[in-house]
Design an enzyme around this catalytic site. Structure first.
Site, mmCIF file in Angstrom:
data_model
loop_
_atom_site.group_PDB
_atom_site.id
_atom_site.type_symbol
_atom_site.label_atom_id
_atom_site.label_comp_id
_atom_site.label_asym_id
_atom_site.label_seq_id
_atom_site.Cartn_x
_atom_site.Cartn_y
_atom_site.Cartn_z
ATOM 1 N N SER A 1 -3.190 4.344 -18.231
ATOM 2 C CA SER A 1 -4.740 4.571 -17.875
ATOM 3 C C SER A 1 -5.043 6.097 -17.948
ATOM 4 C CB SER A 1 -4.730 4.186 -16.408
ATOM 5 O OG SER A 1 -3.734 4.808 -15.600
ATOM 6 N N LYS B 1 -5.792 5.611 -5.848
ATOM 7 C CA LYS B 1 -5.835 6.825 -6.790
ATOM 8 C C LYS B 1 -6.626 7.843 -6.220
ATOM 9 C CE LYS B 1 -4.788 4.403 -10.932
ATOM 10 N NZ LYS B 1 -5.550 3.906 -12.151
ATOM 11 N N VAL C 1 0.027 4.162 5.351
ATOM 12 C CA VAL C 1 -1.273 3.557 5.807
ATOM 13 C C VAL C 1 -1.302 2.603 6.724
ATOM 14 C CG1 VAL C 1 -2.224 3.810 3.423
ATOM 15 C CG2 VAL C 1 -0.741 1.810 3.828
ATOM 16 N N GLY C 2 -0.060 2.536 7.713
ATOM 17 C CA GLY C 2 0.190 1.649 8.784
ATOM 18 C C GLY C 2 0.707 0.324 8.614
ATOM 19 N N LYS C 3 1.571 0.152 7.314
ATOM 20 C CA LYS C 3 2.075 -1.144 7.247
ATOM 21 C C LYS C 3 3.178 -1.421 8.336
ATOM 22 C CE LYS C 3 3.528 0.345 3.169
ATOM 23 N NZ LYS C 3 3.168 1.631 2.866
ATOM 24 N N THR C 4 3.822 -0.350 8.592
ATOM 25 C CA THR C 4 4.845 -0.785 9.574
ATOM 26 C C THR C 4 4.305 -1.038 10.941
ATOM 27 O OG1 THR C 4 6.459 0.830 8.397
ATOM 28 C CG2 THR C 4 7.189 0.044 10.525
ATOM 29 N N GLY D 1 0.683 -1.205 0.142
ATOM 30 C CA GLY D 1 -0.043 0.094 -0.130
ATOM 31 C C GLY D 1 1.027 1.103 0.160
ATOM 32 N N PRO D 2 0.279 2.402 -0.302
ATOM 33 C CA PRO D 2 0.998 3.778 -0.325
ATOM 34 C C PRO D 2 1.535 3.912 1.124
ATOM 35 C CG PRO D 2 -1.092 3.983 -0.525
ATOM 36 C CD PRO D 2 -1.292 2.522 -0.525
ATOM 37 N N PRO D 3 2.298 4.957 1.234
ATOM 38 C CA PRO D 3 2.926 5.242 2.579
ATOM 39 C C PRO D 3 1.944 5.706 3.493
ATOM 40 C CG PRO D 3 4.241 6.333 0.552
ATOM 41 C CD PRO D 3 3.041 5.810 0.093
#
Ligand code: ADP
Length: 830
Positions: free
Chosen positions: A787, A830, A414-417, A410-412
């Protein structure tokens, strides 16, 4: 030694206090008391032939009380002018006699040993003129006392011999019991002699004795030479029966033999240890001397010793330990100035630091608690959290399960870490993050071989060294940002890391010994799936975090970000309140991102400004120096100047704890953030709706949605026409794919010109006499991808028809030559 002795009927008696002279023993005594001097004078010195005296053991009565064995009691009697004592063996009913010159009662033993003087010498004490004698006596044979009497100052006794006659002896010697006993005794005695001879390394003179002396005498001789207790000596003296004597002697000799053996063993051990440590000591001394001679520093040696200790406690597997020891031996032989010394040392330090066995204890997994933890840290993300719980549940049921590696995409922001670190918390493990962004060299993952100068271990080994446990949760951050290049393929190294079959023996080039990564729980993050090489992707389970809608962002801000930011700045809602409306404005005007990182930064900027304001209200500001230095007007200017969204988050250091301000400042009412403050602190709005409206005010401009690594963006497409001859110009750092899309769009529009009422008839080209120029603003930013198709078509149609495009709608989608719009992906991104 006399074979047999003719004993007289009466003997002068020398009392031996608490001591026994056994037959065959030789002793030297010094006689000083008047009675013993008299005895020696009369019975030995003045005789022509060598005289005999009797040695009778006495025991201090006080010592014995209800004494042992039969002792003689003294009675009072008179016989031929001598005071006589009737001897009553084993009785005490007769009156006791206080012996002259002796204060205490004494008890005479009823048996004694006749002794012959081997040597006599007389001496005179200097000042007093008292005569003394030194006598060397040899014990001859046992006797028993019939009657004890005094003659002058000393005692005499009527005696009868106890030793056997020759014929009796001969009889006994036939006795099979006696034969066995004497054999046994001789064997034990022989053993003792050999042990002693071995010890003293002397020749076998004593052995001759064994062959020549009759065994009953040998028994006495042997026992006499040991230090045994008075009681034992007495009982030996009392052993008139030869069999009894032999068995007693065998027992004593054997005991002595054993004690010698034990003592020997102990000394051997001690000597062994001593000699080893002495040897080491000597060697060390020599080494030290050599080093001193060479002018080497001694501290290094202690360092090496410390390193060795550390290595010993590192718990390396045995094969690696051997390898390490080899390296250590090399190091010890090197001089610190020698090339290679340092690298060898650093290498060994790494070996010692790595967590070969050290693991954080895994808690019993509480799924409910884990779920609560995830919920309290993260808003929304229901599916993601569900998947994480499933993952944890599998681990709970099968702790060594080799499930796929989770990969959050996911984009930066967003809570991945933070999700990954929540997994670590739920598993009760340590967390380590390894950034793979921009890693192009395989050596970054696998390390450089030690032959290279400045070689280092790879990031994985480095990370394990940092966490110091072998079972952490390891986050491989930005796994999509690794790239192939001439220096190798990091992704293939990662393949090995993530393969449960191979990572048991992960081979870091620097380490050069296998390290077991199988206990590590890997979690990966990526911004996009596409760049991840398929084999690597195959090992991972992708979990998409698409980004948040403005409503979600608002909730996250209100529930998580604001409380955290306030806490980080030592504030609370008593001091600063950020109303929901204002958060909405921040989201709309100052951030345009899929995640919440910029939002968090902007909120932090507000909190900083508020902290200054709160601090300003009280002049005596007991904040840490750093805050003092930020003079408030200066700070405000800075904040206002700074581009709000880009303000890096600074955590203002608090001297003691985060709530210090709260405790120090009591202000009347909290500071409520309003629009004015937003502008002051964050600067003028970065994004607003008016902009789009203005930009699409003229025909030929359309709004597209594009995907960037930072989340979705609005992308304008501008098209314009000018006099020319039908050429298409494209600008804005476009990739091949997007250029082709532009071609396709133009072709499609031209083909449909009549249908779209752009041209009067199908025969007229809309490009007649003009060129078309399409530009993608933000000309410096490279763009690519298919796109933009629909956006391009819209821009062209708008240009040719001179109709404006709606400002509140953005488009995305690939268009085919025949006008089909392909399904779109990642709309939420997007
Ligand atoms: P990433 O690793 O995806 O770039 P982070 O995990 O560093 O993002 O998240 C950035 C910040 O946003 C963190 O402080 C995180 O706690 C916060 N955050 C992101 N998503 C959420 C959420 N759903 N709920 C609460 N906080 C969130």
């Amino acid at each position: 030694m006399a074979e047999s002795v003719e004993l007289p009927g009466r003997l002068g008696i020398l009392p031996f206090r608490n001591k026994v002279l056994l037959p065959g023993a030789i002793i030297r005594i010094r006689c000083t008391s008047p009675s013993s001097v008299k005895l020696v004078e009369q019975e030995l010195w003045q005789r022509e032939e060598k005289g005999l005296i009797g040695i009778l053991p006495v025991r201090d009565a006080a010592e014995t009380a209800a004494a042992v064995v039969p002792m003689l009691s003294q009675g009072v009697g008179s016989d031929s002018g001598e005071r006589s004592t009737r001897v009553q063996v084993g009785t005490s009913d007769s009156q006791r006699l206080d012996v002259k010159n002796q204060q205490e009662n004494i008890q005479w033993h009823p048996r004694g040993v006749a002794a012959r003087a081997l040597h006599l010498s007389r001496g005179v004490e200097k000042p007093s003129g008292r005569v003394t004698y030194t006598v060397i006596l040899e014990g001859l044979c046992r006797f028993s006392v019939q009657e004890l009497s005094t003659r002058g100052t000393y005692y005499t006794a009527r005696i009868s011999p106890l030793e056997m006659t020759k014929t009796e002896m001969e009889q006994v010697e036939q006795d099979p019991d006696f034969i066995t006993l004497s054999r046994q005794f001789k064997a034990t005695a022989m053993e003792l002699i050999s042990v002693l001879e071995q010890k003293q390394k002397t020749g076998g003179r004593t052995k001759v004795l064994l062959e020549t002396v009759p065994v009953h005498k040998l028994a006495d001789i042997f026992v006499a030479s040991f230090e045994i207790s008075f009681e034992e000596q007495l009982s030996m003296l009392d052993s008139v029966d030869l069999k009894v004597r032999l068995s007693k002697a065998t027992e004593i000799v054997d005991r002595h033999l054993q004690s010698i053996r034990v003592a020997e063993k102990i000394t051997q051990k001690v000597e062994g240890q001593l000699s080893k440590s002495q040897k080491e000591f000597l060697l060390r001394q020599q080494m030290r001397a050599i080093k001193e001679e060479l002018g080497d520093n001694d501290d290094d040696e202690d360092d090496v010793a410390a390193l060795e200790r550390k290595m010993q406690s590192a718990g390396m597997p045995s094969n690696i330990w051997k390898h390490a020891q080899r390296e250590l031996r090399r190091l010890k032989k090197m001089q610190p100035q020698q090339p290679g010394y340092n690298s060898s040392r650093v290498y060994l330090e790494l070996l010692a630091d790595l967590p070969w066995q050290n693991a954080s204890e895994e808690l019993e997994l509480d799924l409910k608690a884990a779920k609560e933890h995830l919920d309290s840290d993260h808003y929304g993300l229901v599916k993601v959290k569900q998947r994480i719980i499933e993952y944890l549940a599998v681990r709970k049921l099968k702790p060594d399960a080799r499930g796929p590696v989770l990969c959050f995409v996911g984009p930066p922001g967003v809570g991945k870490t933070s999700l990954a670190s929540s997994i670590a918390a739920a598993l009760g493990r340590k967390f380590v993050r390894i950034s793979l962004g921009g890693v192009k060299d395989e050596a970054d993952i696998r390390g450089h071989r030690r032959t290279y100068i400045g070689s280092m271990p790879g990031r994985l080994i480095e990370g394990l060294k940092r966490v110091a446990v072998c079972n952490p949760v390891m986050l491989l951050d930005e796994i999509d940002k690794t790239g192939v290049d001439v220096r190798g393929d990091p992704a293939s190294a990662l393949l090995e890391v993530l393969d449960p079959e191979q990572n048991r023996t992960f081979n870091d080039h620097y380490l050069n010994v296998p390290f077991d990564l199988s206990k590590v729980v890997f979690v990966a993050t990526a911004n996009r799936v596409q760049p991840i090489p398929p084999p690597l992707l195959d090992r991972m389970e992708v979990i998409e975090l698409p980004g948040y809608t403005p409503e979600e962002k608002l909730k996250i801000a209100m529930r998580h970000l604001i409380p955290r930011v306030l806490d980080q700045h030592g504030l609370s809602s008593e001091f600063l309140q950020i109303p929901e409306d204002m958060v909405k404005l921040v989201i709309q005007r100052y951030t345009r991102e899929a995640g919440v990182r910029n939002l968090e930064r902007n909120l932090a900027a507000l909190a900083r400004a508020a902290a200054v304001r709160v601090a300003e209200q009280e002049q005596a500001v007991p904040l840490s120096k750093d805050v003092h230095q930020l003079g408030s007007p200066l700070l405000e200017n800075r904040l206002a100047d700074a581009d709000g969204g880009e303000v890096e988050m600074e955590v203002i250091p608090m001297s003691v704890n985060n709530h210090e301000i709260s405790n120090t400042f009591r202000i009347a009412s909290p500071l409520v953030v309003d629009e004015a403050m937003l502008e002051k602190v964050l600067g003028p709005p970065r994004f607003d709706d008016k902009e789009t409206a203005e930009r699409v005010a003229s025909p030929g401009v359309s709004v597209g949605l594009v995907w960037t690594t930072f989340g979705g963006e609005v992308q304008f497409v501008e098209a314009t026409a000018m006099v020319g001859n039908g050429e298409l110009h494209l600008t804005g750092q476009l990739g091949d794919v997007i250029k082709e899309s532009a071609q396709i769009a133009l072709t499609w529009v031209r083909a449909r010109a009549a249908d779209l009422k752009l041209a009067a008839s199908e025969d007229i080209s809309i490009l007649e006499g003009r060129d078309i120029h399409i530009h993608f603003p933000a000309g410096a930013v490279p763009k690519d991808g298919p796109s933009a198709g629909v956006t391009l078509v819209t821009a062209l149609v708008s240009l040719f028809s001179q109709r404006r495009v709606r400002a509140d709608t953005a488009m995305t989608g690939e268009i085919t030559l025949r006008g089909l719009v392909l399904p779109v992906g990642g709309v939420k991104d997007k």
